[in-house]
Design an enzyme around this catalytic site. Structure first.
Site, PDB file in Angstrom:
ATOM      1  N   ASP A   9       0.865  -1.180   0.000  1.00  0.00           N
ATOM      2  CA  ASP A   9       0.000   0.000   0.000  1.00  0.00           C
ATOM      3  C   ASP A   9       0.902   1.231   0.000  1.00  0.00           C
ATOM      4  O   ASP A   9       2.102   1.137   0.274  1.00  0.00           O
ATOM      5  CB  ASP A   9      -0.888  -0.018   1.263  1.00  0.00           C
ATOM      6  CG  ASP A   9      -1.765   1.230   1.360  1.00  0.00           C
ATOM      7  OD1 ASP A   9      -2.372   1.607   0.338  1.00  0.00           O
ATOM      8  OD2 ASP A   9      -1.822   1.843   2.442  1.00  0.00           O
ATOM      9  N   SER A  10       0.284   2.390  -0.243  1.00  0.00           N
ATOM     10  CA  SER A  10       1.045   3.635  -0.179  1.00  0.00           C
ATOM     11  C   SER A  10       1.520   3.925   1.255  1.00  0.00           C
ATOM     12  O   SER A  10       2.452   4.694   1.436  1.00  0.00           O
ATOM     13  CB  SER A  10       0.158   4.782  -0.654  1.00  0.00           C
ATOM     14  OG  SER A  10      -1.046   4.797   0.091  1.00  0.00           O
ATOM     15  N   CYS A  72      -3.755  -0.954  -1.885  1.00  0.00           N
ATOM     16  CA  CYS A  72      -4.057   0.449  -2.177  1.00  0.00           C
ATOM     17  C   CYS A  72      -5.049   0.546  -3.350  1.00  0.00           C
ATOM     18  O   CYS A  72      -4.760   0.080  -4.459  1.00  0.00           O
ATOM     19  CB  CYS A  72      -2.757   1.155  -2.533  1.00  0.00           C
ATOM     20  SG  CYS A  72      -2.954   2.883  -2.911  1.00  0.00           S
ATOM     21  N   THR A  74      -5.956   3.247  -4.921  1.00  0.00           N
ATOM     22  CA  THR A  74      -5.445   4.159  -5.943  1.00  0.00           C
ATOM     23  C   THR A  74      -4.478   3.425  -6.878  1.00  0.00           C
ATOM     24  O   THR A  74      -4.540   3.581  -8.104  1.00  0.00           O
ATOM     25  CB  THR A  74      -4.723   5.357  -5.286  1.00  0.00           C
ATOM     26  OG1 THR A  74      -5.576   5.910  -4.286  1.00  0.00           O
ATOM     27  CG2 THR A  74      -4.380   6.419  -6.298  1.00  0.00           C
ATOM     28  N   GLU A 151      -6.391   8.363  10.167  1.00  0.00           N
ATOM     29  CA  GLU A 151      -5.043   8.282  10.742  1.00  0.00           C
ATOM     30  C   GLU A 151      -4.984   8.948  12.111  1.00  0.00           C
ATOM     31  O   GLU A 151      -4.263   8.511  13.000  1.00  0.00           O
ATOM     32  CB  GLU A 151      -4.017   8.901   9.776  1.00  0.00           C
ATOM     33  CG  GLU A 151      -3.895   8.057   8.525  1.00  0.00           C
ATOM     34  CD  GLU A 151      -2.656   8.328   7.689  1.00  0.00           C
ATOM     35  OE1 GLU A 151      -1.862   9.213   8.049  1.00  0.00           O
ATOM     36  OE2 GLU A 151      -2.504   7.647   6.653  1.00  0.00           O
ATOM     37  N   CYS A 185     -11.280   2.723  -0.509  1.00  0.00           N
ATOM     38  CA  CYS A 185      -9.996   3.261  -0.050  1.00  0.00           C
ATOM     39  C   CYS A 185      -9.611   2.506   1.210  1.00  0.00           C
ATOM     40  O   CYS A 185     -10.486   2.160   2.024  1.00  0.00           O
ATOM     41  CB  CYS A 185     -10.131   4.759   0.250  1.00  0.00           C
ATOM     42  SG  CYS A 185      -8.659   5.492   0.995  1.00  0.00           S
ATOM     43  N   HIS A 187      -8.398   3.385   3.939  1.00  0.00           N
ATOM     44  CA  HIS A 187      -8.676   4.013   5.235  1.00  0.00           C
ATOM     45  C   HIS A 187     -10.157   4.020   5.621  1.00  0.00           C
ATOM     46  O   HIS A 187     -10.494   4.183   6.783  1.00  0.00           O
ATOM     47  CB  HIS A 187      -8.209   5.464   5.211  1.00  0.00           C
ATOM     48  CG  HIS A 187      -6.717   5.631   5.226  1.00  0.00           C
ATOM     49  ND1 HIS A 187      -5.910   5.131   4.241  1.00  0.00           N
ATOM     50  CD2 HIS A 187      -5.910   6.259   6.114  1.00  0.00           C
ATOM     51  CE1 HIS A 187      -4.654   5.439   4.524  1.00  0.00           C
ATOM     52  NE2 HIS A 187      -4.627   6.133   5.645  1.00  0.00           N
TER      53      HIS A 187
HETATM   54  N1  DGL Z   1      -4.033   3.806   0.223  1.00  0.00           N
HETATM   55  C1  DGL Z   1      -4.744   4.826  -0.524  1.00  0.00           C
HETATM   56  C2  DGL Z   1      -5.945   4.178  -1.230  1.00  0.00           C
HETATM   57  O1  DGL Z   1      -6.464   3.165  -0.825  1.00  0.00           O
HETATM   58  C3  DGL Z   1      -5.169   5.967   0.371  1.00  0.00           C
HETATM   59  C4  DGL Z   1      -4.031   6.831   0.871  1.00  0.00           C
HETATM   60  C5  DGL Z   1      -3.261   7.511  -0.237  1.00  0.00           C
HETATM   61  O2  DGL Z   1      -3.778   8.480  -0.827  1.00  0.00           O
HETATM   62  O3  DGL Z   1      -2.156   7.076  -0.522  1.00  0.00           O
HETATM   63  O4  DGL Z   1      -6.405   4.691  -2.220  1.00  0.00           O
END
Ligand code: DGL
Length: 268
Positions: A9-10, A72, A74, A151, A185, A187
Site C-alpha cells: 500500500d502507499s 491500495c 489508488t 489516521e 480506499c 482508510h
Molecule cells: N491507500 C490509498 C488508497 O487506498 C489511500 C491513501 C493515499 O492516498 O495514498 O487509495
C-alpha cells in the site's frame, strides 16, 4: 518460493487488508510493504502511481511471495494491468473484488463509490461495475478528508460525521436511488460506522456498505484454499517493511487491530 503473501500500500492503510487476511487466514505468512516515504498516492498522477506501485511490487517479488495483493485502491485503479503484466504470481487488486461485491449487494442497481481523487478520476470502479452489468448506475465521490481523520483516530467522532454528511449529501443529491456504497480506499473501513449512520439519516431505504478490503480477501481465498480455523497451527508471521518509519508503529494498531512485532526500514 516462500509461503508469504505480499501485500503493499502507499502507507499504513493497507493494514486493513492485512487485518482481514489474518482473521480469515490466520496461519498465512504475510510480508507487508508500506510506501510511507511517498504516501499519499491518492493525489498523484496515474503515471507516478504506476511507477511507485511497480517498485513496491518488485520489492515483494524479490522476496519470492506467492501472491501479491495491491491493498491500495489508488494503485489498483491506476496500475493493475502493468502490475499483472510484470508478475508471474497472481496479483489481486481492490477494484474488481469491490465492484463484484457491490453488484452482489445492490438491489436497485445504483451504486456509489467513495475513494481518493486518483481512484475517482481513473474511472476504474465504473468500468469494472459496468463491464459486468452495463445497466448499473455508478456515482463516485472523492472523500480526501477521510484519510487524515482515520489516521488521527477520529474515524468515529462528530468531525468525521460532519465530514461524511457533507460528502454523502452531495452524493445522494446526484443519485437518490443509491442503495450500495463501496468504501473504495484502505482508510475508509475506519469510518464505516459513521458512513452507515449518515446513510440512515439521509436515506429512507437501507443502504448496504461494501468494504473493498473484505472483498479482496474473498478473491484471495480462490488462491489460498479453504479458510482456516485459528486453533490448528501457530499464527503466521507478519513482516512489515516501510520506506519511512515515522509514525508507523503508532498508527499501525488502529488499522491492523494489533501491534507490530517488527518493522524494517527499506529503500526501494
Ligand atoms: N491507500 C490509498 C488508497 O487506498 C489511500 C491513501 C493515499 O492516498 O495514498 O487509495
Amino acid at each position: 518460493m516462500t509461503q508469504a503473501i505480499g501485500v503493499f500500500d502507499s502507507g499504513v492503510g493497507g493494514l486493513t487488508v492485512v487485518r482481514e487476511l489474518r482473521q480469515r487466514f490466520p496461519h498465512e505468512e504475510i510480508h507487508y510493504l508500506g510506501d510511507t516515504a511517498r504516501v499519499p498516492y491518492g493525489t498523484k498522477s496515474p503515471r507516478t502511481v504506476e511507477r511507485y506501485a511497480l517498485t513496491c511490487q518488485e520489492f515483494l517479488l524479490e522476496k519470492r511471495v506467492k501472491l501479491v495483493m495491491v491493498a491500495c485502491n489508488t494503485a489498483s485503479a491506476n496500475a493493475l494491468p502493468a502490475l499483472q503484466e510484470r508478475a508471474e504470481v497472481p496479483v489481486i487488486g481492490a477494484v474488481h473484488p469491490g465492484a463484484l461485491a457491490a453488484l452482489e449487494a445492490t438491489r436497485s442497481g445504483h451504486i456509489a463509490v467513495l475513494g481518493t481523487l486518483g481512484t475517482v478520476r481513473s474511472g476504474a470502479y465504473e468500468a469494472a461495475i459496468c463491464e459486468r452489468d452495463p445497466k448499473a448506475s455508478v456515482v463516485t465521490r472523492a472523500c480526501p478528508l477521510f484519510v487524515p481523520l482515520a489516521e488521527e483516530g477520529w474515524g468515529e467522532t462528530d468531525i468525521a460525521k460532519l465530514t461524511a454528511r457533507r460528502y454523502l449529501s452531495e452524493l445522494f443529491q446526484a443519485d437518490g436511488h443509491v442503495d450500495t456504497i463501496v468504501l473504495g480506499c484502505t482508510h475508509y473501513p475506519l469510518l464505516r460506522d459513521v458512513v452507515a449512520e449518515v446513510c440512515e439519516e439521509l436515506c429512507s431505504a437501507p443502504v448496504r456498505i461494501v468494504d473493498s478490503a473484505a472483498a479482496m480477501v474473498s478473491q484471495a481465498s480462490l488462491h489460498l484454499g479453504a479458510e482456516e480455523t485459528p486453533l490448528k497451527r501457530p499464527a503466521g508471521a507478519l513482516r512489515c517493511s516501510v520506506t519511512d518509519a515515522s509514525r508507523m508503529e503508532e498508527l499501525a494498531p488502529r488499522f491492523l487491530g494489533e501491534t507490530l512485532d517488527s518493522l524494517e526500514l527499506v529503500d526501494l
